[in-house]
Design a protein around this motif. Structure first.
Motif, mmCIF file in Angstrom:
data_model
loop_
_atom_site.group_PDB
_atom_site.id
_atom_site.type_symbol
_atom_site.label_atom_id
_atom_site.label_comp_id
_atom_site.label_asym_id
_atom_site.label_seq_id
_atom_site.Cartn_x
_atom_site.Cartn_y
_atom_site.Cartn_z
ATOM 1 N N UNK A 1 70.028 -26.642 61.185
ATOM 2 C CA UNK A 1 71.067 -25.369 61.138
ATOM 3 C C UNK A 1 72.425 -25.990 61.579
ATOM 4 N N UNK A 2 72.176 -26.882 62.899
ATOM 5 C CA UNK A 2 73.545 -27.390 63.310
ATOM 6 C C UNK A 2 74.234 -28.331 62.785
ATOM 7 N N UNK A 3 73.389 -29.181 61.956
ATOM 8 C CA UNK A 3 74.121 -29.962 61.149
ATOM 9 C C UNK A 3 74.982 -29.302 59.790
ATOM 10 N N UNK A 4 74.065 -28.374 59.328
ATOM 11 C CA UNK A 4 74.787 -27.648 58.262
ATOM 12 C C UNK A 4 75.865 -26.760 58.729
ATOM 13 N N UNK A 5 75.692 -25.976 59.737
ATOM 14 C CA UNK A 5 76.768 -25.192 60.200
ATOM 15 C C UNK A 5 77.842 -25.916 60.345
ATOM 16 N N UNK A 6 77.886 -27.121 61.032
ATOM 17 C CA UNK A 6 78.939 -27.927 61.336
ATOM 18 C C UNK A 6 79.735 -28.703 60.291
ATOM 19 N N UNK A 7 79.035 -28.481 59.082
ATOM 20 C CA UNK A 7 79.736 -29.235 58.107
ATOM 21 C C UNK A 7 79.344 -30.669 58.020
ATOM 22 N N UNK A 8 78.497 -31.064 58.813
ATOM 23 C CA UNK A 8 78.050 -32.485 58.783
ATOM 24 C C UNK A 8 77.396 -32.923 57.436
ATOM 25 N N UNK A 9 76.826 -32.055 56.735
ATOM 26 C CA UNK A 9 76.121 -32.231 55.856
ATOM 27 C C UNK A 9 77.042 -31.998 54.554
ATOM 28 N N UNK A 10 77.405 -33.093 53.619
ATOM 29 C CA UNK A 10 78.558 -32.943 52.621
ATOM 30 C C UNK A 10 77.621 -32.161 51.624
ATOM 31 N N UNK A 11 78.312 -31.264 51.013
ATOM 32 C CA UNK A 11 78.008 -30.487 49.669
ATOM 33 C C UNK A 11 78.243 -31.299 48.354
ATOM 34 N N UNK A 12 77.423 -30.851 47.400
ATOM 35 C CA UNK A 12 76.199 -30.175 47.277
ATOM 36 C C UNK A 12 75.319 -30.926 48.118
ATOM 37 N N UNK A 13 73.987 -30.281 48.243
ATOM 38 C CA UNK A 13 72.965 -30.930 49.123
ATOM 39 C C UNK A 13 71.695 -30.370 48.819
ATOM 40 N N UNK A 14 70.655 -31.087 48.796
ATOM 41 C CA UNK A 14 69.236 -30.767 48.749
ATOM 42 C C UNK A 14 68.423 -30.870 50.194
ATOM 43 N N UNK A 15 67.800 -29.978 50.561
ATOM 44 C CA UNK A 15 67.050 -30.087 51.691
ATOM 45 C C UNK A 15 65.597 -30.353 51.395
ATOM 46 N N UNK A 16 64.897 -31.297 52.077
ATOM 47 C CA UNK A 16 63.091 -31.760 52.020
ATOM 48 C C UNK A 16 62.853 -31.095 53.357
ATOM 49 N N UNK A 17 62.102 -30.117 53.349
ATOM 50 C CA UNK A 17 61.642 -29.537 54.660
ATOM 51 C C UNK A 17 60.240 -29.548 54.878
ATOM 52 N N UNK A 18 59.958 -30.022 56.054
ATOM 53 C CA UNK A 18 58.491 -29.637 56.590
ATOM 54 C C UNK A 18 58.296 -28.534 57.155
ATOM 55 N N UNK A 19 57.043 -27.915 57.133
ATOM 56 C CA UNK A 19 56.858 -26.731 57.660
ATOM 57 C C UNK A 19 56.350 -26.740 59.237
ATOM 58 N N UNK A 20 55.673 -27.765 59.540
ATOM 59 C CA UNK A 20 55.008 -27.746 60.851
ATOM 60 C C UNK A 20 56.140 -28.671 61.832
#
Length: 147
Positions: free
Chosen positions: A50-69
């Motif tokens: 969330x910090x990376x996304x909110x700060x704009x550090x992740x250029x758009x467009x993007x896809x998130x590969x997410x672990x749950x645990x």
């Protein structure tokens, strides 16, 4: 695998959100093996993502590969925050997890994930999973928001 000419190449940033170094490195290795040119970033948990996304550090467009645990903020907690944030709610998320819990699967799809893949299947069909995600971003138009 053939590298497509530049005009056919779609720049998409991949954000891996996974606390497991071995899994994250395996994903990055598979992407390099397929000779993909995309920027790959990593967060170790939902808070960092969330910090990376909110700060704009992740250029758009993007896809998130997410672990749950994950510690600090699980993948499902991350999805809840992501979907309630007007700047991030559009994010495309694929869950890559060891969780075979029906509750986790249903909860993830209720938060509008694009796909839910068991990591155990990735051991067997790893390149196929990465290939599927690559074809996905080449075929679909991903959202880019104005800041």
């Amino acid at each position: 695998m053939q590298i497509l000419p530049k005009q056919n190449y779609k720049e998409v940033t991949l954000l891996i959100v996974d606390d497991d170094d071995i899994d994250a490195i395996a994903l990055e290795r598979a992407l390099r093996k397929m000779r993909l040119l995309n920027t790959v970033l990593r967060a170790h948990d939902g808070r960092e993502a969330l910090d990376l996304l909110r700060s704009g550090a992740v250029p758009q467009p993007y896809i998130i590969l997410l672990d749950l645990n994950m510690p600090r903020m699980s993948g499902l907690e991350f999805l809840k925050m992501l979907r309630t944030d007007p700047q991030l709610t559009h994010a495309v998320v694929f869950v890559l997890t060891t969780s075979k819990s029906d509750e986790d699967l249903v909860a993830a799809y209720r938060k509008h994930v694009a796909g839910y893949v068991f990591k155990q299947h990735m051991d067997r069909d790893f390149m196929e999973v990465i290939g599927f995600i690559e074809h996905y971003w080449r075929l679909v138009e991903l959202p880019v928001t104005k800041e």
